[in-house]
Design a protein around this motif. Structure first.
Motif, PDB file in Angstrom:
ATOM      1  N   ARG A 176       0.793  -1.227  -0.030  1.00 35.08           N
ATOM      2  CA  ARG A 176      -0.022  -0.035   0.011  1.00 35.08           C
ATOM      3  C   ARG A 176       0.922   1.276   0.127  1.00 35.08           C
ATOM      4  O   ARG A 176       0.677   2.252  -0.855  1.00 35.08           O
ATOM      5  CB  ARG A 176      -0.911  -0.127   1.205  1.00 35.08           C
ATOM      6  N   TRP A 187      -5.611  -0.757  -7.421  1.00 31.78           N
ATOM      7  CA  TRP A 187      -5.386  -1.462  -5.942  1.00 31.78           C
ATOM      8  C   TRP A 187      -6.489  -2.581  -6.002  1.00 31.78           C
ATOM      9  O   TRP A 187      -7.631  -2.224  -6.473  1.00 31.78           O
ATOM     10  CB  TRP A 187      -5.782  -0.714  -4.878  1.00 31.78           C
ATOM     11  N   THR A 226      -8.393  -6.103  -4.150  1.00 33.90           N
ATOM     12  CA  THR A 226      -8.601  -7.253  -3.122  1.00 33.90           C
ATOM     13  C   THR A 226      -8.076  -8.683  -3.250  1.00 33.90           C
ATOM     14  O   THR A 226      -7.715  -8.847  -4.781  1.00 33.90           O
ATOM     15  CB  THR A 226     -10.078  -7.457  -2.623  1.00 33.90           C
ATOM     16  N   GLN A 254     -10.386 -10.069  -5.923  1.00 30.02           N
ATOM     17  CA  GLN A 254     -10.119  -9.528  -7.286  1.00 30.02           C
ATOM     18  C   GLN A 254      -9.168 -10.018  -8.068  1.00 30.02           C
ATOM     19  O   GLN A 254      -9.240 -10.269  -9.225  1.00 30.02           O
ATOM     20  CB  GLN A 254     -10.272  -7.963  -7.419  1.00 30.02           C
ATOM     21  N   THR A 306      -3.719 -11.401   0.021  1.00 33.24           N
ATOM     22  CA  THR A 306      -4.668 -10.452   0.619  1.00 33.24           C
ATOM     23  C   THR A 306      -4.959  -9.535  -0.136  1.00 33.24           C
ATOM     24  O   THR A 306      -5.962  -8.665   0.196  1.00 33.24           O
ATOM     25  CB  THR A 306      -4.099 -10.202   2.142  1.00 33.24           C
ATOM     26  N   ALA A 307      -4.120  -8.974  -0.854  1.00 36.68           N
ATOM     27  CA  ALA A 307      -4.423  -7.564  -1.677  1.00 36.68           C
ATOM     28  C   ALA A 307      -3.161  -7.672  -2.724  1.00 36.68           C
ATOM     29  O   ALA A 307      -2.287  -8.555  -2.855  1.00 36.68           O
ATOM     30  CB  ALA A 307      -3.879  -6.505  -0.754  1.00 36.68           C
TER      31      ALA A 307
END
Ligand code: GLY
Length: 390
Positions: free
Chosen positions: A116, A131, A133, A136, A149-150
């Motif tokens: 991030r 960005w 998830t 996604q 996780t991201a």
């Protein structure tokens, strides 16, 4: 520094190094009518240009403090599709250019926070990244670990098959009439009165109006250069692995980055895992620890690699300058030109390096995009270094 190249008649050119920079500039100059001799210490296209993964990742690799380098990276990335189309049409060789894009994944909360932070910086630079998830990201690449996780998705960070690229550049270079001398290390650059005269090799002395230093990680060790024209470049070792997927059922299509790993799928089914970053000089050894860390990091992002055959492992030497940015263009020695020090970005920076350096040698005009990357930034106190990481 002389910004004026020998533009009146076509210069004769000696190129030191048969990687993609040397081959690419050799192609352009020979095609323009210059007499070109290229000297390679080993076989052409078999060093960093071969060892690389071919990622064109200007966006996801952007780091704080390297804004000038980012501008160069983005411009070269913009030039890549046309360059690939031209070279491929000219040689009939498919460069394996793939535009599915790149996904950077975070595996745990700490990774997600670090990702991030980098993403927020990259957005301040106006980069076109998104960005996501973990869910996604898995919709784009279903075999990503449930632990992801991201993620950050970049549609603009493409890839090219760098091994096909060097094969094509060699064909174009030879086809244009350049003379390639393999197994012929240059032992010294001949300089007299602040002007190049040519190069010396074990098999003889070659006269040239221009000498291009494109010897990658070996650029520092060539004799005859005055201190201010000796590029501060060192080898930065990377260990890499090649796995084999079924090309009809690949487990991944995007380039995937995770903590400590990148994963690059070729259409042939070759799946590249890279790379360690080791300041160990020209140490050629694969190590158990290096291989273990690559496999572990790749498995955490993409567990299905566990089933894949291991095809290949290799070591490459990134040509890394003191500030991690390339060294391009003229020097304080008339006729001595640099195209070296590309660190992690040699494939990405190929179009702008090849065309910018060739134009300078032919016309004496340096593309303003290249001017911050002069070797003089290391020696001229009125200039600053371009990349801040020391
Ligand atoms: N460009 C990828 C690497 O240097 O490992």
């Amino acid at each position: 520094m002389s910004l004026t190249g020998p533009s009146k008649s076509k210069p004769s050119v000696a190129i030191i190094g048969g990687g993609l920079c040397g081959l690419g500039v050799g192609w352009r100059l020979a095609a323009a009518g210059c007499a070109v001799d290229l000297f390679e210490r080993d076989k052409v296209g078999k060093s960093a240009s071969w060892a690389a993964a071919g990622m064109l990742a200007a966006n996801v690799e952007a780091e704080s403090g390297e804004e000038m380098l980012l501008a160069l990276d983005l411009e070269s990335q913009r030039q890549w599709p046309a360059f690939a189309t031209e070279l491929s049409a000219h040689t009939g060789i498919d460069l394996g250019y793939r535009d599915e894009g790149t996904i950077v994944v975070a595996i745990d909360r700490d990774d997600a926070e670090a990702l991030r932070f980098t993403y927020d910086y990259q957005k301040t630079q106006g980069l076109d990244i998104e960005w996501m998830t973990g869910g996604q990201a898995r919709r784009l690449e279903p075999h990503l670990s449930p632990g992801v996780t991201a993620a950050v998705h970049s549609t603009l960070d493409h890839q090219v098959d760098n091994r096909q690229l060097v094969v094509a550049l060699e064909k174009a270079c030879r086809g244009a009439g350049a003379v390639i001398h393999e197994d012929t290390p240059v032992t010294a650059v001949d300089i007299s009165g602040h002007k190049v005269k040519g190069v010396e090799t074990a098999t003889g002395t070659y006269r040239a109006d221009v000498v291009l230093m494109a010897a990658g990680a070996w650029s520092y060790d060539i004799d005859g250069l005055p201190p201010m024209a000796r590029p501060p470049v060192r080898p930065l070792k990377g260990q890499m692995l090649g796995l084999r997927m079924d090309p009809r059922a690949p487990i991944v299509d995007h380039v995937v980055w995770g903590p400590g790993i990148y994963i690059v799928p070729r259409r042939s089914g070759h799946l590249i895992l890279g790379a360690t970053v080791e300041d160990k000089g020209f140490d050629p050894d694969m190590t158990a620890g290096g291989v273990f860390r690559l496999l572990e990091a790749a498995w955490e992002a993409l567990p299905q690699i566990e089933e894949l055959p291991l095809d290949e492992m290799w070591v490459g030497f990134r040509p890394t300058s003191r500030d991690d940015a390339p060294i391009l263009g003229p020097t304080s020695v008339e006729g001595l030109v640099m195209a070296t020090g590309h660190h992690r970005n040699g494939i990405l920076l190929a179009p702008i390096t090849i065309d910018g350096v060739s134009d300078f040698i032919l016309n004496g005009i340096l593309d303003p995009a290249l001017t911050p990357f002069s070797i003089n930034r290391f020696y001229d106190e009125t200039k600053s270094e371009t990349g801040i990481r020391a």
